[in-house]
Design a protein around this motif. Structure first.
Motif, PDB file in Angstrom:
ATOM      1  N   THR A 161      92.069  31.115  98.801  1.00 48.50           N
ATOM      2  CA  THR A 161      93.122  30.812  97.830  1.00 48.50           C
ATOM      3  C   THR A 161      94.429  31.429  98.316  1.00 48.50           C
ATOM      4  N   SER A 162      95.513  30.766  97.958  1.00 45.43           N
ATOM      5  CA  SER A 162      96.839  31.217  98.385  1.00 45.43           C
ATOM      6  C   SER A 162      97.333  32.341  97.482  1.00 45.43           C
ATOM      7  N   TYR A 199      99.314  26.695 115.214  1.00 50.12           N
ATOM      8  CA  TYR A 199      98.530  27.808 114.682  1.00 50.12           C
ATOM      9  C   TYR A 199      97.051  27.615 115.044  1.00 50.12           C
ATOM     10  N   LYS A 205      94.880  29.915 117.626  1.00 50.13           N
ATOM     11  CA  LYS A 205      93.650  30.565 117.169  1.00 50.13           C
ATOM     12  C   LYS A 205      92.407  29.970 117.832  1.00 50.13           C
ATOM     13  N   LYS A 236      92.897  30.345 105.792  1.00 54.05           N
ATOM     14  CA  LYS A 236      93.001  31.788 105.547  1.00 54.05           C
ATOM     15  C   LYS A 236      93.889  32.424 106.610  1.00 54.05           C
ATOM     16  N   GLY A 237      94.931  33.093 106.160  1.00 53.91           N
ATOM     17  CA  GLY A 237      95.873  33.711 107.089  1.00 53.91           C
ATOM     18  C   GLY A 237      97.208  32.985 107.137  1.00 53.91           C
ATOM     19  N   PHE A 238      97.204  31.680 106.902  1.00 49.50           N
ATOM     20  CA  PHE A 238      98.454  30.907 106.978  1.00 49.50           C
ATOM     21  C   PHE A 238      98.583  30.097 105.690  1.00 49.50           C
ATOM     22  N   GLU A 242      88.295  28.271 108.299  1.00 46.90           N
ATOM     23  CA  GLU A 242      88.168  29.167 107.146  1.00 46.90           C
ATOM     24  C   GLU A 242      89.365  28.984 106.223  1.00 46.90           C
TER      25      GLU A 242
END
Lengths: 575, 74
Positions: free
Chosen positions: A363-364, A346, A350, A261-263, A360
């Motif tokens: 879905t993209s 990443y 994080k 989630k986020g990347f 975490e």
């Protein structure tokens, strides 16, 4: 959002009256990614003159630019799942209604040995140093077909090989459109994305290898270029093929995957292939409720399950890798870095350590893509990678039957053979340059440079993404899709206002025009298919069941005499 | 926003400019050093980072990627 039409530093307002450069070749390859460069090498080996056009520099362009980590192959080791028949049976079952096995046999199976040999020749072996293959299983496949390998240098090696073999390369040239003479494709025109030079290339055979269509759906982070596949792949080939009268197929399907989630980085294959577990906010493993294969099931089932859990407020969804043995964990993290070079950084930034922490996932963004890893979408090809337009071929992710790295390589090689043979048959007959077409393309391409045009391409792209996400998402209905269509009609009224002040932005403007063309074809096909297929890839609220009696086959889209998309249905027989 | 170029390590060789598949990096003709001209078009693919002979490039992820908050519009 800070969109502006002011030129960036050091850029003066460019001249629009650049001279055109005219070039000639046997084989023209549009898109210098994995499929395009493999085609180039094969056509060159067959003795043809080859010219490649790419929006970037081919050593690092396309989806595999920064690296890739897995290649699907059956290796005939004696296991029942490790055979050609097992691969075709799986493809026929898992992509039923979208795959044409008579094409897959030619563009994949018949070229698999040549593809593996190509990797050896390049010095980018699929083997480990001890000569063995490291293989993993995922996405519903019956055995460990994925060969994990270090593909971080694959594109630089391919690029160097292509130049060494004497192929000509136009780096940083964005193709604007194909040229036609007497119903036959005879070349293409494009422009340099920094200098604006206009290129006209005449060719005996032309390959489109431009990848899939990204950046047409909203990105969950709001960062459009934070996408799973390469953000430079914007359906340019599909849109050009459509304008030239070629048939598209499987374009109704929405593709989504599961990402940190986020990347929006690839890696799901490695995470589930190595044995990670998916758990919801309540700490429960939930995949078995959706699919008997659980986490090893089809990607669209994983995406559907996660969407459903999140909608039911059972998030956050996490991947748990803490139970993996230290060796397996090390292999996992290394493989993730082959697929996305920056993913370990990443995690580091994080503070995520997979041996200690849960990751975490979500879905993209959506994209236009084939239903799974063994079947694609886009330009419809026959057994020789040829389209219905003479002289025009397609391979890799822009072709309707091809998906993933393995098929990019094999279909590239296969297309290279077909292009070479076609160009040889054409002999000395080179079509004249269709000057009125060249003039029209040139005027259209440079029009956004006019000072009166003031809408930034980013604003246009943003609205396109909103319209498609709203009406063409993982749950569709006739009224929702028609609403999306009407919103595109409204957006189209602003098309002639999109402006660019640099050639870089001109390239991006052209991308958003191609994206809206693909979006139209997508809606046209999805409205036509009055059933549901491949889970969230095409889920119709008004026709929720799969209907093999009426819809076992492809919806194809072509332009009508007015240039509008019209659909038709092409049944496919399966054993 | 990504990438971040360490100006002390950078020799201005221009490798990264050719490595970027998204045309994000440009050589600044006045400084003779690369410059991140279109930061919002970075794909975070790491091509520039891998190819830099001086190890002068790091990726700094935007805050929206670092803090995984927000509901997807699907």
């Amino acid at each position: 959002m800070g969109w502006s039409l002011r030129p960036a530093f050091g850029v003066n307002r460019p001249q629009q009256t650049m001279n055109a450069e005219y070039l000639e070749t046997d084989v023209l390859i549009i898109g210098g990614g994995v499929a395009g460069l493999n085609a180039a090498l094969t056509a060159r080996e067959a003795g043809r003159e080859v010219l490649i056009m790419d929006k970037a520099v081919i050593e690092r362009s396309g989806h595999a630019a920064g690296g890739i980590d897995h290649f699907a192959a059956y290796l005939e080791t004696g296991a029942e799942w490790d055979t050609r028949d097992a691969y075709l049976a799986f493809t026929g079952r898992s992509a039923r209604g979208a795959t044409d096995l008579s094409v897959v046999e030619k563009v994949y199976c018949d070229e698999l040995q040549a593809a593996i040999q190509r990797y050896e020749d390049l010095g980018c072996s699929l083997r480990r140093s001890d000569g063995s293959y490291f293989r993993t299983q995922s996405f519903g496949q019956p055995g460990p077909w994925w060969i994990n390998f270090n593909g971080k240098r694959m594109k630089p090696l391919l690029g160097r090989a292509v130049r060494t073999e004497g192929c000509r390369v136009l780096d940083r040239v964005s193709t604007a459109d194909l040229l036609l003479h007497d119903g036959q494709v005879c070349g293409a025109a494009g422009f340099h994305i920094r200098e604006g030079t206009f290129f006209v290339v005449r060719a005996k055979a032309v390959l489109l290898a431009t990848g899939g269509t990204n950046r047409i759906y909203q990105n969950p982070t709001g960062l459009s270029f934070n996408c799973w596949m390469c953000p430079a792949n914007t359906g340019d080939g599909e849109a050009m093929a459509f304008r030239a009268g070629a048939r598209l197929a499987n374009v109704e399907y929405l593709r989504m995957t599961v990402v940190p989630k986020g990347f929006s980085a690839p890696g799901l294959n490695a995470l589930v292939g190595m044995g990670g577990k998916l758990i919801n906010g309540m700490g429960q493993e939930f995949m078995e409720r959706y699919d008997p294969m659980g986490i090893k099931g089809a990607r669209h089932k994983l995406a559907h399950a996660i969407l459903t859990e999140l909608k039911a407020h059972r998030g956050p969804i996490r991947v748990d890798c803490r139970h993996l043995a230290p060796d397996a964990l090390r292999h996992l993290v290394t493989t993730l870095s082959y697929d996305k070079d920056t993913l370990p950084r990443y995690f580091q930034q994080k503070g995520i350590d997979l041996s200690r922490d849960l990751l975490e996932v979500a879905t993209s963004e959506g994209m236009q893509g084939g239903p799974n890893e063994v079947c694609g979408s886009g330009i419809k090809i026959d057994r020789d990678c040829a389209t219905n337009v003479p002289g025009l071929f397609a391979a890799g992710n822009s072709a309707d039957q091809c998906r993933s790295l393995h098929m990019a390589v094999t279909s590239g090689i296969h297309a290279g053979r077909a292009l070479a043979a076609y160009a040889a048959r054409m002999g000395q007959s080179v079509s004249p340059v269709p000057e009125p077409q060249v003039k029209a393309i040139r005027e259209r391409v440079f029009a956004p440079m006019q000072e009166s045009r003031t809408v930034p391409w980013q604003e246009f792209e943003d609205v396109l993404q909103r319209a498609l996400t709203e009406g063409m998402g993982p749950a569709r209905s006739e009224w929702g899709m028609k609403n999306a269509w009407q919103n595109l009609d409204l957006l189209d009224q602003w098309k002639d206002q999109v402006g660019a002040r640099t050639y870089h932005d001109l390239c991006r403007s052209q991308e958003v025009y191609n994206m809206i063309t693909v979006a139209r074809c997508m809606i046209t096909a999805a409205l036509h298919r009055k059933e549901s297929r491949f889970g969230q890839c095409h889920y119709r609220l008004d026709f929720p069941e799969t209907d093999d009696r009426n819809w076992l086959g492809q919806v194809t889209v072509m332009k009508d005499p007015e240039g509008r998309a019209f659909p038709s249905f092409l049944p496919i027989q399966y054993a | 926003m990504p990438p971040v170029i360490n100006q002390e390590l950078c020799t201005g060789c221009g490798t990264c400019e050719d490595s970027c598949p998204l045309d994000v990096l440009y050589m600044d003709p006045e400084q003779d050093k690369p410059c991140v001209k279109y930061p919002e078009e970075c794909w975070h693919c790491g091509s520039c980072r891998q190819d830099c002979p001086e190890g002068a490039i790091e990726i700094r992820f935007p805050l929206r990627m670092m803090v995984s908050a927000g509901v997807a519009p699907y």
